[in-house]
Design an enzyme around this catalytic site. Structure first.
Site, PDB file in Angstrom:
ATOM      1  N   GLY A  39       0.869  -1.182   0.000  1.00 28.41           N
ATOM      2  CA  GLY A  39       0.000   0.000   0.000  1.00 28.41           C
ATOM      3  C   GLY A  39       0.904   1.230   0.000  1.00 28.41           C
ATOM      4  CG  ASP A 230       5.236   3.774  -2.365  1.00 24.86           C
ATOM      5  OD1 ASP A 230       4.609   4.709  -2.890  1.00 24.86           O
ATOM      6  OD2 ASP A 230       4.881   2.583  -2.447  1.00 24.86           O
TER       7      ASP A 230
HETATM    8  O1  RIB Z   1       3.249   1.819  -4.479  1.00 18.24           O
HETATM    9  C1  RIB Z   1       3.354   0.423  -4.397  1.00 18.24           C
HETATM   10  C2  RIB Z   1       2.074  -0.131  -3.873  1.00 18.24           C
HETATM   11  O2  RIB Z   1       1.073   0.035  -4.856  1.00 18.24           O
HETATM   12  C3  RIB Z   1       2.080  -1.605  -3.605  1.00 18.24           C
HETATM   13  O3  RIB Z   1       2.626  -1.950  -2.348  1.00 18.24           O
HETATM   14  C4  RIB Z   1       0.630  -1.990  -3.780  1.00 18.24           C
HETATM   15  O4  RIB Z   1      -0.038  -2.170  -2.579  1.00 18.24           O
HETATM   16  C5  RIB Z   1       0.032  -0.875  -4.630  1.00 18.24           C
HETATM   17  O5  RIB Z   1      -0.983  -0.152  -4.055  1.00 18.24           O
END
Ligand code: RIB
Length: 286
Positions: A39, A230
């Protein structure tokens, strides 16, 4: 130590690792299945924590076994998850991710409880920075950016409904090339910072339409790019909040993103500060 709050999605990632990605015409039959916590917001929160920030996460999961799996590394890593509520009648978000031997991926998300993040329950702590994303209901990020007092960063996703106020008022917007193209002129008028990522080719930072910094990415054979964006976002926000000059903050972010491609899984791959600093010491980034 800088402090942050991250608002957004928490998923359990179900990953099928195979030699190549499927196409509508050709199925893939050699996959291995793994489950990892993921996420975008959860990944950003853990990334910032491992890079040295105090971090709180606000989001929603279901009351199910997937929630425990999705939150395990956040708990272990010391992210404050008091703002993560379990809703009774929705499932924890799940991302189905296909990863090829090249590290490339394809992702389908079933957002489940992430869609239940209600604006009225957003209790933002008084911290240095906020990171929001657009995969949870748009009014949550609008409210978060509109009310938060410190540095705000928002990561955009293609085709998300995003209020103009978010594009105008956040201090930093992070997009990849296709997202930048999708938002087009809506970003052109921004006065705040825009970080544009180019995958293995690095990233650039713009302000008022002018490029103000650019960095390459450390040469690395990616095994899994999930979560690299991320790590980049968390590192860039943290670097800027720590007062690093733009070019230095961008190099720090590119090194964090590239390091995250070296291990499998979104959260297991997120680097520590020591790892990123080692990469920066060993690599000349132009
Ligand atoms: O940004 C990467 C994430 O995108 C993954 O971990 C997955 O959950 C998706 O939402």
């Amino acid at each position: 130590m800088p402090s942050m709050v991250v608002v957004g999605s928490i998923n359990l990632d179900i990953v099928a690792r195979a030699a190549r990605l499927p196409t509508p015409a050709a199925k893939v039959t050699d996959a291995l299945i793994m489950r990892y916590p993921g996420g975008s917001a959860a990944n950003q929160a853990l990334a910032a924590r491992r890079l040295g920030a105090n971090v709180a996460l606000i989001g929603r999961v279901g009351r199910d076994a997937d929630a425990d799996a999705a939150l395990a590394l956040l708990r272990e890593g010391g992210v404050d998850i008091a703002g993560v509520d379990a809703v009774p009648d929705a499932a924890t978000g799940v991302a189905l991710i296909a990863v090829a031997a090249s590290g490339e991926n394809q992702i389908i998300v079933a957002p489940g409880a992430n869609l239940r993040l209600a604006t009225e329950s957003l209790q933002l702590p008084a911290v240095d920075a906020l990171i929001g994303e657009t995969l949870t209901p748009g009014d949550a990020v609008t409210r978060a950016v509109g009310t938060f007092e410190g540095f705000t960063c928002v990561t955009l996703a293609t085709a998300s409904e995003v209020d103009d106020a978010v594009l105008r008022d956040s201090d930093l917007i992070v997009v990849n090339e296709s997202e930048a193209a999708w938002y087009g002129d809506r970003l052109a008028l921004r006065e705040g910072l825009i970080a544009k990522t180019f995958g293995a080719s690095g990233a650039a930072l713009f302000r008022g339409g002018e490029e103000i910094a650019r960095s390459s990415s450390p040469a690395a054979m990616a095994v899994d790019t999930t979560g690299a964006g991320d790590a980049f976002t968390a590192a860039l926000s943290l670097g800027l909040v720590e007062g690093k000059p733009y070019a230095e903050a961008l190099r720090f972010a590119c090194a964090a993103g590239a390091t995250a491609t070296q291990r499998r899984g979104a959260q297991p791959s997120l680097p520590t500060r020591d790892e990123v600093e080692r990469v920066l010491r060993d690599t000349e980034l132009g």
